[in-house]
Design a protein around this motif. Sequence first.
Motif, PDB file in Angstrom:
ATOM      1  N   ILE A  84      -1.992  -7.658  -6.202  1.00 14.41           N
ATOM      2  CA  ILE A  84      -3.377  -7.211  -6.026  1.00 14.41           C
ATOM      3  C   ILE A  84      -4.351  -8.221  -6.636  1.00 14.41           C
ATOM      4  O   ILE A  84      -5.382  -8.559  -6.053  1.00 14.41           O
ATOM      5  CB  ILE A  84      -3.578  -5.820  -6.654  1.00 14.41           C
ATOM      6  N   SER A 128       0.943   4.110  -3.054  1.00 13.16           N
ATOM      7  CA  SER A 128       0.168   5.300  -2.680  1.00 13.16           C
ATOM      8  C   SER A 128       0.241   6.457  -3.678  1.00 13.16           C
ATOM      9  O   SER A 128      -0.780   7.100  -3.941  1.00 13.16           O
ATOM     10  CB  SER A 128       0.594   5.781  -1.287  1.00 13.16           C
ATOM     11  N   SER A 136       0.825  -1.213   0.000  1.00 13.37           N
ATOM     12  CA  SER A 136       0.000   0.000   0.000  1.00 13.37           C
ATOM     13  C   SER A 136       0.860   1.265   0.000  1.00 13.37           C
ATOM     14  O   SER A 136       0.509   2.261  -0.644  1.00 13.37           O
ATOM     15  CB  SER A 136      -0.927   0.002   1.213  1.00 13.37           C
ATOM     16  N   CYS A 137       1.990   1.239   0.721  1.00  9.91           N
ATOM     17  CA  CYS A 137       2.888   2.403   0.754  1.00  9.91           C
ATOM     18  C   CYS A 137       3.560   2.603  -0.604  1.00  9.91           C
ATOM     19  O   CYS A 137       3.700   3.736  -1.074  1.00  9.91           O
ATOM     20  CB  CYS A 137       3.950   2.221   1.838  1.00  9.91           C
ATOM     21  N   PRO A 159      -7.339   0.136  -8.458  1.00 11.24           N
ATOM     22  CA  PRO A 159      -5.877   0.100  -8.323  1.00 11.24           C
ATOM     23  C   PRO A 159      -5.169  -0.510  -9.531  1.00 11.24           C
ATOM     24  O   PRO A 159      -4.130  -0.012  -9.970  1.00 11.24           O
ATOM     25  CB  PRO A 159      -5.666  -0.747  -7.066  1.00 11.24           C
ATOM     26  N   LEU A 162      -2.301   5.832  -6.887  1.00 13.06           N
ATOM     27  CA  LEU A 162      -3.733   5.600  -6.769  1.00 13.06           C
ATOM     28  C   LEU A 162      -4.506   6.905  -6.936  1.00 13.06           C
ATOM     29  O   LEU A 162      -4.087   7.958  -6.458  1.00 13.06           O
ATOM     30  CB  LEU A 162      -4.056   4.967  -5.418  1.00 13.06           C
TER      31      LEU A 162
END
Length: 562
Positions: free
Chosen positions: A553, A504, A500-501, A513, A507
């Motif tokens: 993902i 970031s 996620s980092c 995503p 997005l």
Amino acid sequence: MHVFDYADVADLVDSFCSQIPPLLTEHSVTADLLPRVVGLGEQCQNPFTVAVVGQMRVGKSSLINAILEKDLAETGVTETTATINWIRYGSNSDQVKVHWKDAPAEMISRDHLKQWTGEAANAAKTRFIELFDDADFLKVASIVDTPGLRSVIGDHTDATESFLGLKCDIESRAIGCKADAIVYVLMPVARESDDSFLANFLNQTQLPGTASFNSLVVLHKWETLESDDPVLDSQSKADRIAAELGASVSTVIPVSAPMAWAAKHLADDLWGAIHRIALMDQEGLSKLIRGERRFAREAPDCPVAMATRQELLDSGLPWPSLRTILSIASKARCESKDELRRHIAEVGKVGHLRGELDRRFFSRSRSLKLLSTVAKAWEPCQIAQLRLRNRRTEVGELLASSKEMLSLLQERIKLGDDDLKAVEHYVEKTQEALHREHVSLSGVLKSLSFQTSQLKNVYDDFVADLNGLELIATPKADALAANEKLELQALFGSKGTAASCRLSPFLADGKAPIDCIEIAIGKFSSMHARAKNELKQVLEHGVSRLEQLADHIESELQALNK
């Protein structure tokens, strides 16, 4: 399997270190390689190194004391730190080790350390000093307390720049100028020389580990800001500095060591006094904290006696810090002195700084040390695979021979040669044993190949992440726009290594995503086609990381839909 987070790297290495030794001992042809892979995980537990640098009188030593939650580094209103001081984990805190330039090192009493502060003659004769303490933080990282840069004492700046690599010589390399993290300390009022030093520091050093990805800025003593809301204004100022520095450092954090000191050391009765004063009406409190002298005077409306207020002033807490604590406490309206103490500790952000050091720097360094150490096992594992393949070939040939022999024996037995039945039985048992060994060899080979190739792929990815972060901080990446540098830095883990980092910056609201990743892949693939040399390699790795994230993902989505 794609690995992004440092915690996952540790799990992968633990798995490797636990599974490889039993695999090697399963066959006599590889058992002698066991000593080369046993205990590798324990070989990378050396503490990390944090270098604290900045101009004179910005509070480097008080910041170090707050991080350690101990009063170890010498502090004062004048220039105190005159040597490179290593603070390491140890139990002999009453002794320090002086490493002289032209004489053997010697242990001296810590009480004599003031002979090395300021312009003391001893400082000019000293390479560096080691201090020891059993603070928990030092189990994880050693701290280097450096003299002030732009110092009025010329030798101090020379000593620090030598350590950092700006004037790096053989001696400074020997004492360890490769820091895992560098904390650059700034006061909230910026000075032109801060910017010029930072530019020199980032552009001139050639040493690995001193690029933007392992440097952060601490905006220190922000409570000295003249502001109605210093907490909010300090964060805003930190955000502005971070925006101005861009890719030069990983982050900017407002920190107050005096507040952390107060939360840790101020007596309970004094916190009770602060809590009661903070409950005054706003007008009365504003008058009371208008100045240090006024605070110490008679104040009929104040619920705390003048003697106790004087005790607060004499506690060692600087007046700007006490005034700000009272102002924050008045707005927070905490229900108890203990809650107020915890709130001030949180606002001081020293705990946040420790967390960022671990999340951004120690975790990465720990992972690379783990991966680099375990990489030593790749050679014996390759040797093991070669031996196992050779043995499997031998066993295959023996199986083929035994099959031919068994066929001949069975023909003879059919002709009435019953004496050969015992030999037939022996050959059948041998054939069964050979078949089991062949299956076992194939299984061990498959496991060894999987373990080593998986670890090597992760190692290569993480090294490429660091190489990319290093290059982005150099003029070689000038062809990239500022936002592209920030995107790649995040992708390579500068803001955190969780998926996620890394994702970031890419997005966007209202877009899936996967779609955002596909857009980024297209952009960086196009840039890769036009790029040259090292930048081309960095962009190629960026595209590879994005593709891995897309796979990650999609795997998560498939797992959710099952």
